[in-house]
Design a protein around this motif. Sequence first.
Motif, PDB file in Angstrom:
ATOM      1  N   VAL A 269      33.998  24.996  67.587  1.00 36.22           N
ATOM      2  CA  VAL A 269      33.864  23.695  68.241  1.00 36.22           C
ATOM      3  C   VAL A 269      32.592  23.754  69.071  1.00 36.22           C
ATOM      4  CG1 VAL A 269      34.873  22.065  69.872  1.00 36.22           C
ATOM      5  CG2 VAL A 269      36.365  23.353  68.318  1.00 36.22           C
ATOM      6  N   THR A 282      42.684  22.733  74.614  1.00 35.30           N
ATOM      7  CA  THR A 282      41.610  21.788  74.328  1.00 35.30           C
ATOM      8  C   THR A 282      41.016  22.027  72.950  1.00 35.30           C
ATOM      9  OG1 THR A 282      41.071  21.652  76.677  1.00 35.30           O
ATOM     10  CG2 THR A 282      39.412  20.882  75.135  1.00 35.30           C
ATOM     11  N   THR A 285      43.376  20.870  70.250  1.00 36.03           N
ATOM     12  CA  THR A 285      43.435  19.411  70.172  1.00 36.03           C
ATOM     13  C   THR A 285      42.228  18.861  69.407  1.00 36.03           C
ATOM     14  OG1 THR A 285      44.635  19.275  72.273  1.00 36.03           O
ATOM     15  CG2 THR A 285      43.520  17.291  71.526  1.00 36.03           C
ATOM     16  N   VAL A 286      41.031  19.356  69.718  1.00 36.12           N
ATOM     17  CA  VAL A 286      39.818  18.881  69.052  1.00 36.12           C
ATOM     18  C   VAL A 286      39.888  19.167  67.547  1.00 36.12           C
ATOM     19  CG1 VAL A 286      37.325  19.202  68.867  1.00 36.12           C
ATOM     20  CG2 VAL A 286      38.412  19.069  71.113  1.00 36.12           C
ATOM     21  N   CYS A 287      40.295  20.375  67.188  1.00 39.83           N
ATOM     22  CA  CYS A 287      40.354  20.752  65.770  1.00 39.83           C
ATOM     23  C   CYS A 287      41.398  19.939  65.005  1.00 39.83           C
ATOM     24  CB  CYS A 287      40.664  22.240  65.646  1.00 39.83           C
ATOM     25  SG  CYS A 287      39.370  23.342  66.254  1.00 39.83           S
ATOM     26  N   TYR A 289      42.672  17.012  65.747  1.00 38.06           N
ATOM     27  CA  TYR A 289      42.276  15.614  65.638  1.00 38.06           C
ATOM     28  C   TYR A 289      41.141  15.430  64.634  1.00 38.06           C
ATOM     29  CZ  TYR A 289      45.164  12.970  68.825  1.00 38.06           C
ATOM     30  OH  TYR A 289      46.235  12.302  69.392  1.00 38.06           O
TER      31      TYR A 289
END
Length: 298
Positions: A269, A282, A285-287, A289
């Motif tokens: 990320v 965090t 969540t980014v991955c 989504y």
Amino acid sequence: MNETGRPQDFPLSNPRADRVRDVAKLAGRPARLKRGQFLAEGPQAVREALVLHRKRIAAGEPGIVREVFASEACLDRHPELERLAEGTNARMATDDVLAAMADTVNPQGIIAVCTFVDVGLDQVLDAAPRLIAVLCQVRDPGNAGTVLRAADAAGADAVVLTNSSVDIYNPKAVRSTAGSLFHLPIVLGADVAELVARCKERGIGVLAADGYGQLNLDRLQDENAARRLGASTDGSVYALENPTAWLFGNEAQGLSEDEIALADHRVAVPVYGEAESLNLGTAATVCLYASARSQQPR
């Protein structure tokens, strides 16, 4: 039930009663494993447990809620809980009793005793999942609960915890899921090598979330966006819209080299500021989504 519909005429009032102590033991892992039960505390968690309970009963399956203990004040604030608890073994209890049962210092007025809800790996893989979150040796209950909640929000099909990961039925983990524990399949104690092999057999790609990965998550998302517009992406390394299992590692050490080696790709990320890295919740969540957005219908 009494004339007002409230469970029991006389609430539990002795915090030292045997039944109270028996429920309180479920805050500890040995009692949970022995009974196959755990505690859901607070209106949100109990609400979602009761909703799942009623769905299973309606489908002719065993329910998951064994007992509910609630204060009158809580039911006054959340009347829907009283309706959802109809037909269960529900009982009023004083605040002192609920405090003695609960793992928290300030309980929220309602506790449910639930049976374990985890499923086997076969059940997950046979359902042709498109997005799976895999927690590899994640030890902190709050982090595990946060990732599970993020997976639920992203529409993931399952969460898998490997050997040596935290007990997801730990009261702190249950609270951290904010009810998501009751929304999607959970697999516990999986062997990561076996899991990866079985995913690949079914055409599920495996990505390792790794801050040192050569593959950039933004690039994968950009390529997906280009394909949606009909542009050529012949140089694409991985199609993010494909069925994917994300591997997330331990809070302190991240993924081990052996775990990383199992994945098809190491994906980082990007960090645009000066922070050294993202925390587990965090990054997960980014991955998740990113995959979820890429997998949405065109």
